[in-house]
Design an enzyme around this catalytic site. Structure first.
Site, PDB file in Angstrom:
ATOM      1  N   HIS A  87      -3.785  32.308  12.544  1.00  0.00           N
ATOM      2  CA  HIS A  87      -4.981  31.577  12.995  1.00  0.00           C
ATOM      3  C   HIS A  87      -4.590  30.135  13.307  1.00  0.00           C
ATOM      4  O   HIS A  87      -3.445  29.742  13.098  1.00  0.00           O
ATOM      5  CB  HIS A  87      -6.123  31.679  11.986  1.00  0.00           C
ATOM      6  CG  HIS A  87      -5.877  31.005  10.670  1.00  0.00           C
ATOM      7  ND1 HIS A  87      -4.940  31.439   9.771  1.00  0.00           N
ATOM      8  CD2 HIS A  87      -6.456  29.918  10.092  1.00  0.00           C
ATOM      9  CE1 HIS A  87      -4.956  30.661   8.702  1.00  0.00           C
ATOM     10  NE2 HIS A  87      -5.865  29.719   8.874  1.00  0.00           N
ATOM     11  N   HIS A  93      -5.365  27.017  12.259  1.00  0.00           N
ATOM     12  CA  HIS A  93      -5.336  25.827  11.403  1.00  0.00           C
ATOM     13  C   HIS A  93      -3.957  25.177  11.353  1.00  0.00           C
ATOM     14  O   HIS A  93      -2.928  25.847  11.350  1.00  0.00           O
ATOM     15  CB  HIS A  93      -5.823  26.165   9.989  1.00  0.00           C
ATOM     16  CG  HIS A  93      -7.298  26.438   9.936  1.00  0.00           C
ATOM     17  ND1 HIS A  93      -7.881  27.214   8.960  1.00  0.00           N
ATOM     18  CD2 HIS A  93      -8.296  26.025  10.751  1.00  0.00           C
ATOM     19  CE1 HIS A  93      -9.199  27.266   9.176  1.00  0.00           C
ATOM     20  NE2 HIS A  93      -9.473  26.562  10.266  1.00  0.00           N
ATOM     21  N   ASP A 124      -2.240  23.776   9.056  1.00  0.00           N
ATOM     22  CA  ASP A 124      -1.274  24.116   7.997  1.00  0.00           C
ATOM     23  C   ASP A 124      -0.575  25.455   8.256  1.00  0.00           C
ATOM     24  O   ASP A 124       0.280  25.873   7.486  1.00  0.00           O
ATOM     25  CB  ASP A 124      -1.942  24.091   6.604  1.00  0.00           C
ATOM     26  CG  ASP A 124      -3.052  25.124   6.443  1.00  0.00           C
ATOM     27  OD1 ASP A 124      -3.894  25.236   7.355  1.00  0.00           O
ATOM     28  OD2 ASP A 124      -3.069  25.817   5.401  1.00  0.00           O
ATOM     29  N   HIS A 125      -0.918  26.120   9.381  1.00  0.00           N
ATOM     30  CA  HIS A 125      -0.267  27.373   9.772  1.00  0.00           C
ATOM     31  C   HIS A 125       0.448  27.252  11.109  1.00  0.00           C
ATOM     32  O   HIS A 125       1.295  28.081  11.442  1.00  0.00           O
ATOM     33  CB  HIS A 125      -1.302  28.505   9.858  1.00  0.00           C
ATOM     34  CG  HIS A 125      -2.006  28.738   8.553  1.00  0.00           C
ATOM     35  ND1 HIS A 125      -1.804  29.844   7.778  1.00  0.00           N
ATOM     36  CD2 HIS A 125      -2.893  27.964   7.867  1.00  0.00           C
ATOM     37  CE1 HIS A 125      -2.533  29.754   6.662  1.00  0.00           C
ATOM     38  NE2 HIS A 125      -3.209  28.620   6.709  1.00  0.00           N
ATOM     39  N   HIS A 182     -12.758  33.509   8.564  1.00  0.00           N
ATOM     40  CA  HIS A 182     -12.193  32.192   8.226  1.00  0.00           C
ATOM     41  C   HIS A 182     -12.109  31.362   9.514  1.00  0.00           C
ATOM     42  O   HIS A 182     -12.574  30.226   9.555  1.00  0.00           O
ATOM     43  CB  HIS A 182     -10.817  32.410   7.597  1.00  0.00           C
ATOM     44  CG  HIS A 182     -10.083  31.160   7.227  1.00  0.00           C
ATOM     45  ND1 HIS A 182     -10.465  30.337   6.197  1.00  0.00           N
ATOM     46  CD2 HIS A 182      -8.971  30.588   7.751  1.00  0.00           C
ATOM     47  CE1 HIS A 182      -9.624  29.319   6.104  1.00  0.00           C
ATOM     48  NE2 HIS A 182      -8.708  29.445   7.043  1.00  0.00           N
ATOM     49  N   ASP A 196      -5.183  33.520   5.957  1.00  0.00           N
ATOM     50  CA  ASP A 196      -6.170  32.967   5.021  1.00  0.00           C
ATOM     51  C   ASP A 196      -7.412  33.850   4.914  1.00  0.00           C
ATOM     52  O   ASP A 196      -8.510  33.356   4.632  1.00  0.00           O
ATOM     53  CB  ASP A 196      -6.613  31.564   5.478  1.00  0.00           C
ATOM     54  CG  ASP A 196      -5.549  30.513   5.219  1.00  0.00           C
ATOM     55  OD1 ASP A 196      -4.494  30.855   4.658  1.00  0.00           O
ATOM     56  OD2 ASP A 196      -5.774  29.340   5.594  1.00  0.00           O
ATOM     57  N   HIS A 251      -1.283  31.404   1.062  1.00  0.00           N
ATOM     58  CA  HIS A 251      -1.408  30.316   0.072  1.00  0.00           C
ATOM     59  C   HIS A 251      -1.182  30.827  -1.347  1.00  0.00           C
ATOM     60  O   HIS A 251      -1.508  31.975  -1.662  1.00  0.00           O
ATOM     61  CB  HIS A 251      -2.803  29.674   0.118  1.00  0.00           C
ATOM     62  CG  HIS A 251      -3.044  28.825   1.326  1.00  0.00           C
ATOM     63  ND1 HIS A 251      -2.675  27.503   1.392  1.00  0.00           N
ATOM     64  CD2 HIS A 251      -3.602  29.131   2.518  1.00  0.00           C
ATOM     65  CE1 HIS A 251      -3.017  27.016   2.582  1.00  0.00           C
ATOM     66  NE2 HIS A 251      -3.579  27.981   3.292  1.00  0.00           N
TER      67      HIS A 251
END
Ligand code: ZN
Ligand code: FE
Length: 244
Positions: A43, A45, A47-48, A101, A118, A156
Site C-alpha cells: 500500500h 504509506h 513507511d512502506h 487500511h 498493514d 509491523h
C-alpha cells in the site's frame, strides 16, 4: 523502529517487500551480497514505500504495487487475480485485494505464506484509514480463509501491544495466553514474533473473532457497543483499540 522490510531471496537475488527505508536495504544487500531484482508494495504509506525512488534510481528495478493506491515510482499495477512472476527468484505470487487500511491495499500470496502489509497483524489489524469497517472486515475474512498453515508476514512488530488489547477482550482464551507468553520471551531477546500463521490468528486475534459469542458479549459490556452483527462488533473493537 517497528516496520519490517521482508526480503525474498534465491539464486543470489532478492526482492524487497515494503522498503520504507532505502538505506536499510542497501546496507543489507552489501552485507549479504544479494542483488536486488524487484520491489513489492502492499500500500502507499510512506513507511512502506519511502525507499522506492532511491532504490529504483540505484538498481533500475521494477516496482510492483496496488493499482488503486498512489505509489511512488510504480512500474506495474496489480489487482486481485493477477499473478506476478518473479523470474530471478523463480517464484510466482498471487495478488489479493484487501482494502480498508487504504483503498488499494493488496496482499501477495505464495505457496504457504502471505505478505499482508498493514491489514492483518499478529493478534491485531491495521487502522481503517480510507475504507469502511465492513470493507476491512471482509478483507480480514478473506485472509482468514487462506489455509491454516499459511505463514503471515505482516509489516509491523505491534504484537505485544495488540496482545494486551486482545487479552482485555478474551482474558480466558488459553491460546491467547500462551501466545502472549511466547511473544514476551521473543521480544525480551529482541527477536521477531512474526511470522505467525492463519491458524494461530483465528484462535487469538479478536478482529478475526468478531463472530465468537464471547467477543461480541465483551464488546457490548466494555464499550456499550450496539452489537447486532459482526461488522458492528468489529467496528467497536477497532475504535476501542484506537484509544487503547
Ligand atoms: Zn500503513
Ligand atoms: Fe505501516
Amino acid at each position: 523502529m517497528d516496520n519490517y522490510i521482508w526480503m525474498l531471496t534465491r539464486n543470489g537475488y532478492a526482492v524487497a517487500i515494503d522498503p520504507g527505508d532505502a538505506q536499510v536495504v542497501i546496507d543489507w544487500l552489501e552485507k549479504t551480497g544479494h542483488q536486488l531484482s524487484a520491489i513489492l508494495n502492499t500500500h502507499h504509506h510512506q513507511d512502506h514505500t519511502g525507499g522506492n525512488a532511491k532504490l529504483q534510481e540505484r538498481f533500475q528495478i521494477p516496482i510492483y504495487g496496488p493499482a488503486n493506491d498512489p505509489i511512488p515510482a510504480l512500474t506495474r499495477k496489480l489487482k486481485e487475480g493477477d499473478s506476478l512472476g518473479l523470474d530471478e527468484i523463480s517464484l510466482t505470487l498471487r495478488v489479493i485485494d484487501i482494502p480498508g487500511h487504504t483503498l488499494g491495499h493488496i496482499g501477495y500470496i505464495g505457496d504457504n505464506f502471505v505478505f499482508c502489509g498493514d491489514t492483518l497483524f499478529a493478534a491485531g489489524c491495521g487502522r481503517v484509514f480510507e475504507g469502511t469497517p465492513a470493507m476491512m472486515l471482509a478483507s480480514l475474512d478473506k485472509l482468514a480463509s487462506l489455509p491454516n498453515a499459511t505463514k503471515v508476514y505482516c509489516a509491523h512488530e505491534y504484537t505485544l501491544s495488540n496482545l494486551q488489547f486482545a487479552l482485555q477482550i478474551e482474558p480466558q482464551n488459553q491460546d491467547l495466553q500462551l501466545f502472549n507468553k511466547q511473544s514476551e520471551i521473543l521480544r525480551k531477546q529482541n527477536l521477531p514474533t512474526i511470522p505467525t500463521t492463519i491458524e494461530t490468528e483465528k484462535k487469538i486475534n479478536p478482529f478475526l473473532r468478531c463472530r465468537a459469542q464471547n467477543v461480541a458479549t465483551t464488546a457490548h459490556k466494555l464499550y456499550a457497543a450496539n452489537v447486532h452483527d459482526p461488522v458492528s462488533v468489529f467496528s467497536s473493537l477497532r475504535e476501542a483499540k484506537n484509544s487503547f
